[in-house]
Design a protein around this motif. Structure first.
Motif, short mmCIF file in Angstrom:
data_model
loop_
_atom_site.label_atom_id
_atom_site.label_comp_id
_atom_site.label_asym_id
_atom_site.label_seq_id
_atom_site.Cartn_x
_atom_site.Cartn_y
_atom_site.Cartn_z
N ASP A 4 0.82 -1.22 0.00
CA ASP A 4 0.00 0.00 0.00
C ASP A 4 0.85 1.26 0.00
O ASP A 4 0.30 2.37 0.09
CB ASP A 4 -0.92 0.01 1.22
N GLU A 5 2.18 1.10 -0.06
CA GLU A 5 3.13 2.21 -0.10
C GLU A 5 3.05 3.10 1.13
O GLU A 5 3.23 4.31 1.06
CB GLU A 5 2.93 3.04 -1.38
N LYS A 6 2.76 2.49 2.26
CA LYS A 6 2.74 3.22 3.52
C LYS A 6 4.07 3.11 4.26
O LYS A 6 4.40 3.95 5.09
CB LYS A 6 1.59 2.74 4.40
N ILE A 7 4.81 2.02 4.00
CA ILE A 7 6.14 1.86 4.58
C ILE A 7 7.09 1.33 3.51
O ILE A 7 6.65 0.87 2.45
CB ILE A 7 6.13 0.90 5.79
N GLU A 8 8.40 1.42 3.81
CA GLU A 8 9.42 0.90 2.91
C GLU A 8 10.41 0.07 3.73
O GLU A 8 10.66 0.37 4.90
CB GLU A 8 10.18 2.04 2.22
N ASN A 9 10.97 -0.95 3.10
CA ASN A 9 12.00 -1.76 3.74
C ASN A 9 13.35 -1.20 3.31
O ASN A 9 13.70 -1.20 2.13
CB ASN A 9 11.87 -3.23 3.32
N VAL A 10 14.11 -0.74 4.30
CA VAL A 10 15.41 -0.13 4.02
C VAL A 10 16.48 -0.93 4.76
O VAL A 10 16.67 -0.77 5.96
CB VAL A 10 15.45 1.35 4.46
N GLY A 11 17.16 -1.80 4.04
CA GLY A 11 18.22 -2.58 4.64
C GLY A 11 17.80 -3.42 5.82
O GLY A 11 18.55 -3.54 6.80
N GLY A 12 16.60 -3.96 5.77
CA GLY A 12 16.12 -4.79 6.86
C GLY A 12 15.35 -4.04 7.93
O GLY A 12 14.80 -4.65 8.85
N SER A 13 15.30 -2.72 7.83
CA SER A 13 14.51 -1.91 8.76
C SER A 13 13.35 -1.30 7.99
O SER A 13 13.34 -1.25 6.76
CB SER A 13 15.36 -0.80 9.38
N TYR A 14 12.36 -0.81 8.74
CA TYR A 14 11.18 -0.24 8.10
C TYR A 14 11.09 1.26 8.38
O TYR A 14 11.38 1.73 9.48
CB TYR A 14 9.91 -0.92 8.61
N LYS A 15 10.69 2.02 7.37
CA LYS A 15 10.45 3.45 7.52
C LYS A 15 9.11 3.79 6.88
O LYS A 15 8.71 3.19 5.88
CB LYS A 15 11.57 4.26 6.87
N ALA A 16 8.41 4.71 7.48
CA ALA A 16 7.14 5.16 6.92
C ALA A 16 7.41 6.07 5.73
O ALA A 16 8.37 6.83 5.72
CB ALA A 16 6.34 5.89 7.99
#
Length: 333
Positions: A261-273
């Motif tokens: 739903d493009e509410k969060i992104e996976n960045v190197g194993g971590s999540y960011k909104a």
């Protein structure tokens, strides 16, 4: 073993049964039992095994032998005295039906499958099932995969996820309210970690304009605070968000939906909104722009918003409705 049930069993047979029950192994091959019991020959093993089989304290299983290209090997499995006593009180037909239900394990077994495997008439199968269920030896469960089938399993077993559908199903129906509530919780947690001030009127952006939000990664040392999957799972458990047990696989499924739903992104194993999700929720207001003003002027902080209900009753209550009460209370704050 108590003498009342095993007074007609030899001491050697009792020793074999006790030794098998006392170990963590569920089944043994013939050679393993010979080594375990230090028998001098196979006849000694077979004699004692037959005594236990006659008493219902042992059963024979078939399993695929390792490295034998599909060939089967015979295994011996001990049955507890309590279980053997239970079966001994059943009629022959009930014992047959019970054995098929037991063999099905946590997957359960369909009534028509019991009929086919037992070669008993449908009327007899249903009569046995009714009798066994009335004595709390077995229970019927609903299957997500086969909602119209009558599935039975042993009373003390917990149905597998294939049967129940996991935490996302209630009474074989997809619980969309429960899922949607958890999605909001997970997103709020990740958003608060990604943009600590996203709903607070503080902060500056490089061009000098005042901004009501700034991301964690532009603050010294804040980038490491982006939550991992484990962090999300630990938060849900520690905060008591729901009484339903969720595995990391369940949590990842929620994160996958939020990613889609493009509410969060996976960045190197971590999540960011995502910034867009912040804007859509009323955060990220910049000086002079009122388009994305905070909703109802509420300050967004997950720790401020969540509080434990004073009326919680201590115990092992796994009722989903109570879990949803926690969620609904938390989300509405």
């Amino acid at each position: 073993m108590s003498d009342s049930f095993t007074d007609d069993i030899s001491a050697a047979a009792k020793k074999l049964h006790y030794t098998m029950i006392s170990t963590e192994r569920s089944a043994y091959s013939q050679n393993e039992l010979l080594d375990l019991m230090k028998y001098e020959n196979i006849n000694e093993l077979m004699e004692n095994a037959q005594i236990l089989l006659n008493k219902g304290l042992l059963k024979i299983l078939e399993a695929e032998a390792e490295g034998q290209n599909g060939q089967k090997q015979i295994l011996f499995a001990a049955i507890s005295e309590k279980e053997a006593k239970k079966v001994s009180t059943m009629t022959p037909d009930e014992a047959i039906v019970y054995s098929h239900v037991e063999a099905a394990g946590r997957e359960g077994i369909w009534t028509k499958t019991i009929k086919a495997k037992s070669n008993l008439h449908q009327h007899i199968v249903m009569r046995c099932l009714k009798s066994l269920e009335s004595q709390s030896y077995i229970k019927s469960v609903k299957s997500v995969k086969h909602p119209t089938r009558k599935i039975y399993m042993l009373y003390h077993l917990t149905p597998s996820i294939d049967v129940t559908g996991g935490p996302w199903f209630t009474d074989s129906e997809l619980d969309t309210d429960f899922i949607d509530s958890l999605l909001i919780v997970v997103w709020k947690f990740i958003a608060q970690k990604t943009f600590p001030k996203c709903f607070k009127k503080k902060g500056l952006i490089p061009n000098g304009l005042k901004q009501y939000s700034y991301p964690a990664h532009i603050l010294t040392g804040m980038g490491s605070l982006l939550p991992t999957l484990n962090d999300v799972g630990e938060f849900i458990v520690s905060a008591g968000i729901t009484t339903i047990e969720l595995t990391l696989s369940d949590i990842k499924s929620l994160c996958d939906v939020l990613e889609y739903d493009e509410k969060i992104e996976n960045v190197g194993g971590s999540y960011k909104a995502t910034w867009q999700s912040i804007l859509e929720a009323g955060g990220g207001k910049v000086e002079g722009e009122d388009i994305y003003g905070p909703l109802d002027n509420e300050i967004f902080n997950i720790n401020d918003n969540y509080r434990v209900l004073d009326t919680l009753v201590e115990g092992d209550n796994e009722d989903k409705s109570l879990g949803k009460l926690y969620l609904d209370s938390w989300i509405s704050l």
